[in-house]
Design a protein around this motif. Structure first.
Motif, PDB file in Angstrom:
ATOM      1  N   ARG A  86      52.401  34.148  43.522  1.00  0.00           N
ATOM      2  CA  ARG A  86      50.766  34.531  44.061  1.00  0.00           C
ATOM      3  C   ARG A  86      50.654  35.346  45.292  1.00  0.00           C
ATOM      4  O   ARG A  86      49.920  36.257  45.235  1.00  0.00           O
ATOM      5  CB  ARG A  86      50.166  33.284  44.267  1.00  0.00           C
ATOM      6  N   LEU A 142      47.187  43.316  45.948  1.00  0.00           N
ATOM      7  CA  LEU A 142      45.691  43.198  45.982  1.00  0.00           C
ATOM      8  C   LEU A 142      45.074  43.598  47.248  1.00  0.00           C
ATOM      9  O   LEU A 142      43.951  44.034  47.179  1.00  0.00           O
ATOM     10  CB  LEU A 142      45.210  42.033  45.611  1.00  0.00           C
ATOM     11  N   GLN A 156      41.686  45.166  48.157  1.00  0.00           N
ATOM     12  CA  GLN A 156      40.501  44.155  48.677  1.00  0.00           C
ATOM     13  C   GLN A 156      39.898  44.759  50.067  1.00  0.00           C
ATOM     14  O   GLN A 156      38.590  44.718  50.209  1.00  0.00           O
ATOM     15  CB  GLN A 156      41.243  42.911  49.207  1.00  0.00           C
ATOM     16  N   ALA A 207      37.162  47.161  48.957  1.00  0.00           N
ATOM     17  CA  ALA A 207      36.160  46.584  48.511  1.00  0.00           C
ATOM     18  C   ALA A 207      35.311  45.853  49.488  1.00  0.00           C
ATOM     19  O   ALA A 207      34.117  45.885  49.582  1.00  0.00           O
ATOM     20  CB  ALA A 207      36.322  45.452  47.387  1.00  0.00           C
ATOM     21  N   ARG A 213      36.275  33.867  45.429  1.00  0.00           N
ATOM     22  CA  ARG A 213      35.356  34.251  44.269  1.00  0.00           C
ATOM     23  C   ARG A 213      35.606  33.473  43.159  1.00  0.00           C
ATOM     24  O   ARG A 213      35.979  33.727  41.921  1.00  0.00           O
ATOM     25  CB  ARG A 213      35.550  35.887  43.852  1.00  0.00           C
ATOM     26  N   GLU A 258      43.851  31.189  52.811  1.00  0.00           N
ATOM     27  CA  GLU A 258      42.358  30.364  51.981  1.00  0.00           C
ATOM     28  C   GLU A 258      42.322  28.786  52.705  1.00  0.00           C
ATOM     29  O   GLU A 258      43.448  28.303  52.792  1.00  0.00           O
ATOM     30  CB  GLU A 258      42.896  30.089  50.422  1.00  0.00           C
ATOM     31  N   PHE A 269      40.612  50.784  37.723  1.00  0.00           N
ATOM     32  CA  PHE A 269      40.489  50.467  39.304  1.00  0.00           C
ATOM     33  C   PHE A 269      39.013  50.371  39.760  1.00  0.00           C
ATOM     34  O   PHE A 269      38.760  49.280  40.665  1.00  0.00           O
ATOM     35  CB  PHE A 269      40.825  51.760  39.812  1.00  0.00           C
ATOM     36  N   PHE A 328      37.977  46.981  39.054  1.00  0.00           N
ATOM     37  CA  PHE A 328      38.573  45.636  39.971  1.00  0.00           C
ATOM     38  C   PHE A 328      37.903  45.939  41.499  1.00  0.00           C
ATOM     39  O   PHE A 328      37.582  44.836  41.926  1.00  0.00           O
ATOM     40  CB  PHE A 328      40.021  46.196  40.216  1.00  0.00           C
ATOM     41  N   LEU A 329      37.589  46.862  41.796  1.00  0.00           N
ATOM     42  CA  LEU A 329      36.614  47.111  43.142  1.00  0.00           C
ATOM     43  C   LEU A 329      35.581  46.167  42.976  1.00  0.00           C
ATOM     44  O   LEU A 329      35.148  45.323  43.873  1.00  0.00           O
ATOM     45  CB  LEU A 329      36.271  48.501  43.590  1.00  0.00           C
ATOM     46  N   LEU A 346      35.991  42.600  43.107  1.00  0.00           N
ATOM     47  CA  LEU A 346      36.594  42.063  44.460  1.00  0.00           C
ATOM     48  C   LEU A 346      35.467  42.291  45.524  1.00  0.00           C
ATOM     49  O   LEU A 346      35.817  41.844  46.656  1.00  0.00           O
ATOM     50  CB  LEU A 346      37.783  43.046  44.928  1.00  0.00           C
ATOM     51  N   LEU A 347      34.186  42.521  45.232  1.00  0.00           N
ATOM     52  CA  LEU A 347      33.391  42.821  46.231  1.00  0.00           C
ATOM     53  C   LEU A 347      33.089  41.228  46.635  1.00  0.00           C
ATOM     54  O   LEU A 347      33.298  40.233  45.960  1.00  0.00           O
ATOM     55  CB  LEU A 347      31.876  43.334  45.616  1.00  0.00           C
ATOM     56  N   TRP A 391      31.161  38.566  46.476  1.00  0.00           N
ATOM     57  CA  TRP A 391      30.302  37.956  45.771  1.00  0.00           C
ATOM     58  C   TRP A 391      30.205  36.457  46.233  1.00  0.00           C
ATOM     59  O   TRP A 391      31.457  35.798  46.853  1.00  0.00           O
ATOM     60  CB  TRP A 391      30.765  37.569  44.517  1.00  0.00           C
ATOM     61  N   LEU A 406      27.754  35.137  42.607  1.00  0.00           N
ATOM     62  CA  LEU A 406      29.217  34.823  42.001  1.00  0.00           C
ATOM     63  C   LEU A 406      29.168  34.175  40.775  1.00  0.00           C
ATOM     64  O   LEU A 406      30.121  34.613  39.804  1.00  0.00           O
ATOM     65  CB  LEU A 406      29.784  34.053  42.863  1.00  0.00           C
ATOM     66  N   LEU A 443      46.366  38.048  35.085  1.00  0.00           N
ATOM     67  CA  LEU A 443      47.003  37.467  36.089  1.00  0.00           C
ATOM     68  C   LEU A 443      46.364  38.069  37.531  1.00  0.00           C
ATOM     69  O   LEU A 443      46.350  37.259  38.436  1.00  0.00           O
ATOM     70  CB  LEU A 443      48.704  37.803  36.208  1.00  0.00           C
ATOM     71  N   LEU A 444      46.377  39.371  37.641  1.00  0.00           N
ATOM     72  CA  LEU A 444      45.679  39.968  38.548  1.00  0.00           C
ATOM     73  C   LEU A 444      44.117  39.344  39.051  1.00  0.00           C
ATOM     74  O   LEU A 444      43.946  39.196  40.190  1.00  0.00           O
ATOM     75  CB  LEU A 444      45.563  41.231  38.645  1.00  0.00           C
ATOM     76  N   ALA A 503      44.757  36.079  40.482  1.00  0.00           N
ATOM     77  CA  ALA A 503      45.399  35.988  41.961  1.00  0.00           C
ATOM     78  C   ALA A 503      44.253  36.496  42.840  1.00  0.00           C
ATOM     79  O   ALA A 503      43.680  35.927  43.842  1.00  0.00           O
ATOM     80  CB  ALA A 503      46.491  36.883  41.913  1.00  0.00           C
ATOM     81  N   ALA A 504      43.144  37.248  42.410  1.00  0.00           N
ATOM     82  CA  ALA A 504      41.952  37.994  43.100  1.00  0.00           C
ATOM     83  C   ALA A 504      40.918  36.883  43.228  1.00  0.00           C
ATOM     84  O   ALA A 504      40.216  36.605  44.395  1.00  0.00           O
ATOM     85  CB  ALA A 504      41.514  39.282  42.523  1.00  0.00           C
ATOM     86  N   ASP A 505      40.792  35.804  42.183  1.00  0.00           N
ATOM     87  CA  ASP A 505      39.750  34.893  42.327  1.00  0.00           C
ATOM     88  C   ASP A 505      40.302  33.651  43.043  1.00  0.00           C
ATOM     89  O   ASP A 505      39.595  32.546  42.824  1.00  0.00           O
ATOM     90  CB  ASP A 505      39.231  34.766  41.221  1.00  0.00           C
ATOM     91  N   SER A 506      41.595  33.613  43.234  1.00  0.00           N
ATOM     92  CA  SER A 506      42.313  32.540  43.746  1.00  0.00           C
ATOM     93  C   SER A 506      42.169  31.160  42.905  1.00  0.00           C
ATOM     94  O   SER A 506      41.751  30.001  43.106  1.00  0.00           O
ATOM     95  CB  SER A 506      42.027  31.950  45.183  1.00  0.00           C
TER      96      SER A 506
END
Lengths: 306, 174
Positions: free
Chosen positions: A43, A50, A54, A57, A132, A174, B25, B28-29, B32-33, B35, B40, B72-73, B76-79
């Motif tokens: 992770r 990322l 990030q 963004a 998010r 986090e 791309f 993804f941006l 990743l804003l 939210w 959200l 998977l990405l 990871a981005a949204d934990s």
């Protein structure tokens, strides 16, 4: 006779086989991550990947914020300055009293040979956003392993306990809020000295105390602070206020709802404290209050000067 | 590859890998804003939308691995728990691939009706896994993500289609 055309070109495994493969892989990921927590390194690697996205963004929002700051008029700033000065002056008597109380407590503890818990140092961390994910109550901090943050550190705001650092990435981390379902905080009812546990409900703005017997003296408006017995949160931090107590004669426990004190979404920064004590049982020296050696060993573990 | 999704008279040029990657791309941006709150809950899943769009229109450019990796990405981005989006995306992608000829034979609005269950499937997988992990479900308006994403299917691909429509050939000099 089969109507299927002959397969001239090899196209690898059948689509169904591929689907099964990827689904099995995904399910394996879910089990290993959710149950065994063994994918943290993976992770972290994904998060490093990322990070540039990030940053990109986040940049429009940050630019807007900077623009807003630049537009703050001088009179606004002066008014805020005035307000902060007043606040400082109002809090000064409490601070002075606190110092004398601390000295008293220290003396009493020495008389009773109780080892005093040292309040840990902390680092101020900017909040960069909310995780998010509508299933969890987490906030994201703008610093991570690069500033020496540790997983498990308590996080505070001006009003009280916010939560606990649960994931540390290279440049971010986090924080699971105390309202998160997986977070439990050992508490002390300030008025009566009752010790209990607060569980997050998984929804914003409420906590519950599920294990308080019906006959306990507890009422709306009671203040709950950390008890410090878990070795994770230092004692005496403000956590929540009791909202309502329902005593159902059928149940052995009262239904108690509390409101967290920390208005975390109001602030841009939080304080991340160093970890109070290792969770390793061999370091848990609660049984033998040895005033001479314990503070020293703790300081060595933390790598700080005693 | 030529197909007749919108107007049988218009030939489509194949999309280049660069175009596909650029669209991912940008998606993804968007994901990743920063939210939060109700926004959200209502954030449309544009990653899944693009994955379905490209799997229907350019099935040779993507494979099952791309759905899995994107998932998977996104996790990871949204934990969130790793693998949840990967599972949902893989299932939706496989179904989209299976029914791509059927989807392409309709006009845009009817296509959207076929895409809706695929997006709903991905969201239901997320909700189901979180249910098994005993995590409380979010507010019901979270389920509006699916219709919102489907609505985007009727709007967003106009831009993508225009990029891949062949210009009228100039008359050749004899």
């Amino acid at each position: 006779m089969s109507l299927r055309p002959p397969e001239l070109f090899s196209r690898g495994p059948a689509p169904l086989a591929r689907l099964f493969f990827y689904c099995a892989l995904a399910l394996a990921c879910i089990v290993v991550d959710a149950h065994y927590h063994q994918l943290e390194l993976f992770r972290k690697a994904l998060n490093v990947l990322l990070t540039p996205f990030q940053t990109l963004a986040d940049s429009p929002g940050q630019a807007l914020q900077a623009l807003g700051k630049a537009w703050d008029s001088q009179s606004d700033l002066q008014a805020e300055n005035q307000r902060l000065r007043q606040q400082l002056l109002e809090q000064a008597p409490q601070m002075q009293r606190l110092q004398s109380l601390q000295a008293d407590l220290h003396n009493l503890n020495q008389l009773l040979q109780i080892r005093q818990q040292q309040f840990p140092a902390g680092i101020i961390a900017p909040i960069t956003g909310v995780a998010r994910n509508p299933f969890t109550q987490k906030i994201i901090l703008g610093i991570g392993a690069n500033k020496g943050l540790e997983s498990g550190s308590p996080v505070l705001s001006q009003e009280g306990l916010v939560g606990q650092v649960t994931t540390v990435n290279l440049f971010s981390s986090e924080v699971s809020l105390i309202t998160n379902k997986n977070v439990v905080v050992p508490l002390l009812l300030a008025r009566t000295g009752l010790r209990t546990l607060a569980f997050g409900n998984g929804e914003q703005g409420t906590l519950s105390l599920p294990y308080v017997p019906v006959g306990t003296d507890i009422r709306a408006g009671d203040v709950l602070v950390t008890s410090g017995i878990d070795g994770l949160y230092p004692e005496g931090l403000s956590v929540a206020t009791v909202l309502s107590v329902q005593r159902d004669p059928v149940s052995a426990f009262a239904q108690i709802r509390c409101q967290p004190d920390s208005a975390v979404f109001k602030h841009r920064e939080v304080l991340v404290l160093n970890r109070v004590q290792s969770l390793n049982p061999e370091h848990a020296d609660w049984e033998q209050p040895d005033t001479a050696s314990a503070p020293h060993s703790r300081a060595v573990r933390k790598g700080r000067k005693p | 590859m030529a197909h007749f999704s919108q107007d049988p008279q218009i030939l489509h040029r194949p999309a280049t890998l660069k175009r596909v990657l650029t669209s991912f791309f940008l998606a993804f941006l968007f994901m990743l804003l920063p939210w939060s709150g109700t926004y959200l809950l209502l954030r449309p899943d544009v990653l899944l939308l693009l994955l379905l769009y490209w799997s229907v229109h350019e099935p040779r450019l993507l494979g099952g691995w791309s759905a899995f990796t994107l998932g998977l990405l996104a996790d990871a981005a949204d934990s969130s728990v790793l693998g949840i989006h990967a599972l949902g995306y893989s299932l939706s992608y496989a179904l989209a691939l299976q029914y791509r000829h059927r989807i392409l034979s309709f006009y845009r609005l009817d296509q959207a009706l076929h895409v809706l269950p695929l997006i709903l499937l991905s969201q239901a997988v997320t909700a189901g896994v979180m249910f098994f992990l005993k995590t409380p479900q979010p507010h019901w308006i979270w389920w509006l993500q699916t219709p919102l994403t489907t609505l985007l299917w009727t709007l967003l691909p106009f831009w993508l289609d225009r990029q891949t429509t062949a210009p009228a050939d100039p008359p050749r000099a004899a």
